[in-house]
Design a protein around this motif. Structure first.
Motif, PDB file in Angstrom:
ATOM      1  N   TRP A 198       0.587  -0.988   0.281  1.00  0.00           N
ATOM      2  CA  TRP A 198       0.710  -0.097  -0.339  1.00  0.00           C
ATOM      3  C   TRP A 198       0.704   0.970   0.052  1.00  0.00           C
ATOM      4  N   GLU A 199       0.312   2.263  -0.220  1.00  0.00           N
ATOM      5  CA  GLU A 199       0.951   3.234   0.020  1.00  0.00           C
ATOM      6  C   GLU A 199      -0.038   4.850   0.399  1.00  0.00           C
ATOM      7  N   LEU A 200       0.856   4.837   1.345  1.00  0.00           N
ATOM      8  CA  LEU A 200      -0.393   6.322   2.339  1.00  0.00           C
ATOM      9  C   LEU A 200       0.007   7.227   1.055  1.00  0.00           C
ATOM     10  N   GLY A 221       2.643   8.293  -5.262  1.00  0.00           N
ATOM     11  CA  GLY A 221       3.371   8.556  -5.071  1.00  0.00           C
ATOM     12  C   GLY A 221       4.770   8.112  -4.104  1.00  0.00           C
ATOM     13  N   ALA A 222       3.989   8.377  -3.244  1.00  0.00           N
ATOM     14  CA  ALA A 222       4.873   7.722  -1.693  1.00  0.00           C
ATOM     15  C   ALA A 222       5.634   6.053  -1.668  1.00  0.00           C
ATOM     16  N   GLU A 223       6.358   5.629  -1.528  1.00  0.00           N
ATOM     17  CA  GLU A 223       7.028   4.337  -1.085  1.00  0.00           C
ATOM     18  C   GLU A 223       6.245   3.270  -0.785  1.00  0.00           C
ATOM     19  N   LEU A 260      -5.771   5.904  -0.340  1.00  0.00           N
ATOM     20  CA  LEU A 260      -4.836   4.466   0.415  1.00  0.00           C
ATOM     21  C   LEU A 260      -4.424   4.390  -1.472  1.00  0.00           C
ATOM     22  N   ILE A 261      -3.357   3.923  -2.309  1.00  0.00           N
ATOM     23  CA  ILE A 261      -3.346   3.059  -2.539  1.00  0.00           C
ATOM     24  C   ILE A 261      -3.387   1.216  -2.613  1.00  0.00           C
TER      25      ILE A 261
END
Length: 87
Positions: A52-54, A57-59, A77-78
Motif C-alpha cells: 500500500w501507498e499511504l 507516489g509514496a514508497e 490509500l493505493i
C-alpha cells in the motif's frame, strides 16, 4: 481536522471505493468486488500480503491485509495486488 473517509484505490483492477478509518482492509476489498487471497487469517501464511501507498507516489509498504485496517490521517490509500499462483 480528522479524516474519517478514505479513498481506497485497488490496482491493477483500477477500482476506487470510500472506506472508513478503522475498517478492515479485507472488508473494503470484498465490498469493492476485489479478491485478496487469504489462508490462515492470522497473518502467518502471508497469502494476503499487498503493498500500500499511504499517499500517491509514496514508497509502497507491504502489509498483511487480514491484520490491517484503514489508517487514520490519509485521504487516499493505493493498494497494489499480486497474482500468486500458489493461492
Amino acid at each position: 481536522m480528522k479524516i474519517m473517509a478514505v479513498q481506497v484505490h485497488f490496482l491493477p483492477e483500477d477500482i476506487t471505493v470510500t472506506a472508513t478509518v478503522g475498517e478492515p482492509l479485507l472488508g473494503v476489498a470484498e465490498r469493492a468486488g476485489v479478491v485478496i487471497p487469504t489462508g490462515c487469517l492470522l497473518g502467518a501464511c502471508h497469502a494476503c500480503v499487498v503493498d500500500w501507498e499511504l499517499a500517491p507516489g509514496a514508497e509502497p509498504e507491504g502489509v498483511r491485509a487480514c491484520l490491517t485496517s484503514i489508517p487514520a490521517g490519509v485521504a487516499m490509500l493505493i493498494i497494489h495486488l499480486y497474482q500468486d499462483p500458489t493461492w
